[in-house]
Design a protein around this motif. Structure first.
Motif, mmCIF file in Angstrom:
data_model
loop_
_atom_site.group_PDB
_atom_site.id
_atom_site.type_symbol
_atom_site.label_atom_id
_atom_site.label_comp_id
_atom_site.label_asym_id
_atom_site.label_seq_id
_atom_site.Cartn_x
_atom_site.Cartn_y
_atom_site.Cartn_z
ATOM 1 N N GLY A 120 -27.923 27.625 15.734
ATOM 2 C CA GLY A 120 -27.411 27.985 14.432
ATOM 3 C C GLY A 120 -27.178 29.478 14.307
ATOM 4 N N VAL A 121 -26.470 29.860 13.251
ATOM 5 C CA VAL A 121 -26.217 31.261 12.958
ATOM 6 C C VAL A 121 -26.099 31.419 11.448
ATOM 7 C CG1 VAL A 121 -23.709 31.037 13.165
ATOM 8 C CG2 VAL A 121 -24.781 33.259 13.538
ATOM 9 N N THR A 122 -26.544 32.563 10.944
ATOM 10 C CA THR A 122 -26.437 32.884 9.525
ATOM 11 C C THR A 122 -25.218 33.760 9.293
ATOM 12 O OG1 THR A 122 -28.836 32.784 9.190
ATOM 13 C CG2 THR A 122 -27.568 34.031 7.585
ATOM 14 N N LEU A 123 -24.453 33.425 8.266
ATOM 15 C CA LEU A 123 -23.286 34.223 7.884
ATOM 16 C C LEU A 123 -23.497 34.716 6.458
ATOM 17 C CD1 LEU A 123 -20.361 32.043 9.311
ATOM 18 C CD2 LEU A 123 -21.338 34.126 10.297
ATOM 19 N N SER A 124 -23.852 35.968 6.324
ATOM 20 C CA SER A 124 -24.066 36.572 5.020
ATOM 21 C C SER A 124 -22.724 36.870 4.360
ATOM 22 C CB SER A 124 -24.906 37.844 5.172
ATOM 23 O OG SER A 124 -24.390 38.664 6.206
ATOM 24 N N PRO A 125 -22.715 37.207 3.066
ATOM 25 C CA PRO A 125 -21.435 37.417 2.373
ATOM 26 C C PRO A 125 -20.533 38.453 3.026
ATOM 27 C CG PRO A 125 -23.191 37.178 0.770
ATOM 28 C CD PRO A 125 -23.855 37.223 2.120
ATOM 29 N N ASN A 126 -21.094 39.524 3.581
ATOM 30 C CA ASN A 126 -20.262 40.528 4.241
ATOM 31 C C ASN A 126 -19.542 39.951 5.455
ATOM 32 O OD1 ASN A 126 -23.214 40.639 4.736
ATOM 33 N ND2 ASN A 126 -22.673 41.916 6.473
#
Length: 383
Positions: free
Chosen positions: A45-51
């Motif tokens: 998995g990977v996290t995609l923050s708003p930026n």
């Protein structure tokens, strides 16, 4: 800019594929070389923050990524002994607050979105093309053939061949190892799926979050441990190994461990890079993503930084009259921020997993939101 005949990108991961799409969409001819026999990502998995999502919006991939990912409503940090909540975060309203959503997503699903964006943007995508060396803006492949461009971009990760020209030192071991696996969300762990986050303790932590429409959970077990320095993400290990590391942890931890031990598990060492003073050689070679600033995952911003790099580089090239000017604009816009995030991420590895009996370093921890990283917009930042 007088259009160069070819921009050459080495590495087809998240940063490289985003850059390929972004640069091609600015009207440049782009060739991307990937060493793997086919395009794709490993099962994690990977996290995609708003930026990061703003960067995906720049290449027209935000909507597709959002559909493929999960938007968590909340997250928490729990105590290892009794599972009590130490910190709780509300993730609702991210779009209203920052102008883009906050996602967790399977890397393969994200990579498929990025590959499609690059392909439809006219990028010449070549897999099975491992680069073994480079000189000027020409690379040599494992079969002895060469490929040249007017601009060479190294996006080939923590073990970057292109970076060797900037810094011959090997990545350094951070003192942390990790085990990863994907587990189906069953009734036994559904309550933990409904409230994703971290369980933290002395010298170790367990991270969990949902992917694929909440049908699967990405689990990563981190621990301070010597004697293992292999950073390959595909090295299988005996899942029972984590039972010894997390012996005595709370019931929630044990339920996650029970689920993990029923699935294939992989172990890798967390290696990182020291910051470079410059990402430019000869005004026609540069680096992006992990090749430029590989960092630990303790701010969840490695992928985000690579996406930001890609978009800003594409915009800088478009705004410039020469490649040299474009690279200078790119570095001026990105170097300070990326180096700061790299340093804070590596520092968090030391802040977290402390030995105090109550908060385990949380009192000193700085997260991506408290550092103000979400407000950044690679679509509009000055280049």
């Amino acid at each position: 800019m007088s259009r160069p005949e070819k921009i050459l990108i080495v590495g087809g991961g998240i940063a490289g594929m985003t850059a390929a799409a972004a640069i091609a969409q600015q009207g440049f001819a782009v060739t991307l070389l990937e060493s793997a026999p086919e395009f794709g990502e490993i099962g994690a998995g990977v996290t995609l923050s708003p930026n990061a999502m703003k960067g995906l919006d720049f290449i027209g991939a935000c909507e597709a990524a959002t559909k493929a990912g999960v938007e968590p409503a909340r997250q928490r940090i729990q105590h290892w002994e009794d599972g009590r909540t130490l910190v709780e975060k509300d993730r609702t309203g991210q779009m209203d607050k920052y102008g883009a959503p906050y996602l967790t997503i399977h890397r393969a699903d994200l990579h498929e979105v990025l590959t499609e964006a690059a392909r439809t943007s006219g990028v010449d995508l070549r897999c099975g093309a491992p680069v073994v060396s480079s000189e000027g803006t020409t690379v040599t492949l494992a079969d002895g053939s060469t490929v040249s461009g007017d601009l060479l971009i190294g996006a080939d990760g923590v073990k970057s061949v292109i970076r060797e020209r900037f810094d011959p030192k090997e990545p350094h071991f951070t003192g942390h190892v990790a085990w990863r696996t994907l587990v189906p969300v069953t009734e036994d762990i559904k309550d933990l799926s409904d409230f994703p986050g971290i369980i933290i303790g002395p010298g170790a932590m367990i991270t969990r979050y949902n992917i694929r429409n909440y049908e699967a959970m990405n689990l990563v077990f981190f621990a301070r441990q010597e004697g293992w320095t292999d950073d390959g993400w595909t090295t299988p290990v005996d899942p029972e190994e984590i039972r010894k590391v997390y012996q005595g942890w709370c019931g929630d931890a044990q339920r996650l461990i029970d689920a993990a031990c029923q699935q294939p598990m992989y172990k890798w060492a967390l290696n990182a890079r020291t910051a470079l003073d410059s990402w430019i050689i000869d005004d026609n070679v540069t680096l992006i993503g992990d090749a430029a600033h590989a960092m630990t995952p303790f701010l969840g911003h490695g992928a985000a930084c690579g996406i930001e790099d890609a978009v800003v580089l594409a915009r800088a090239l478009k705004a410039s009259n020469t490649i040299a000017e474009g690279l200078k604009r790119y570095q001026d816009a990105r170097h300070e921020r990326a180096t700061f995030i790299q340093g804070e991420s590596n520092n968090n590895a030391d802040r977290m997993q402390g030995q105090d009996t109550s908060l385990f370093g949380l009192g000193e921890m700085k997260d991506e939101e408290s550092l103000g990283l979400f407000e950044y917009d690679p679509r509009t930042v000055e280049v």
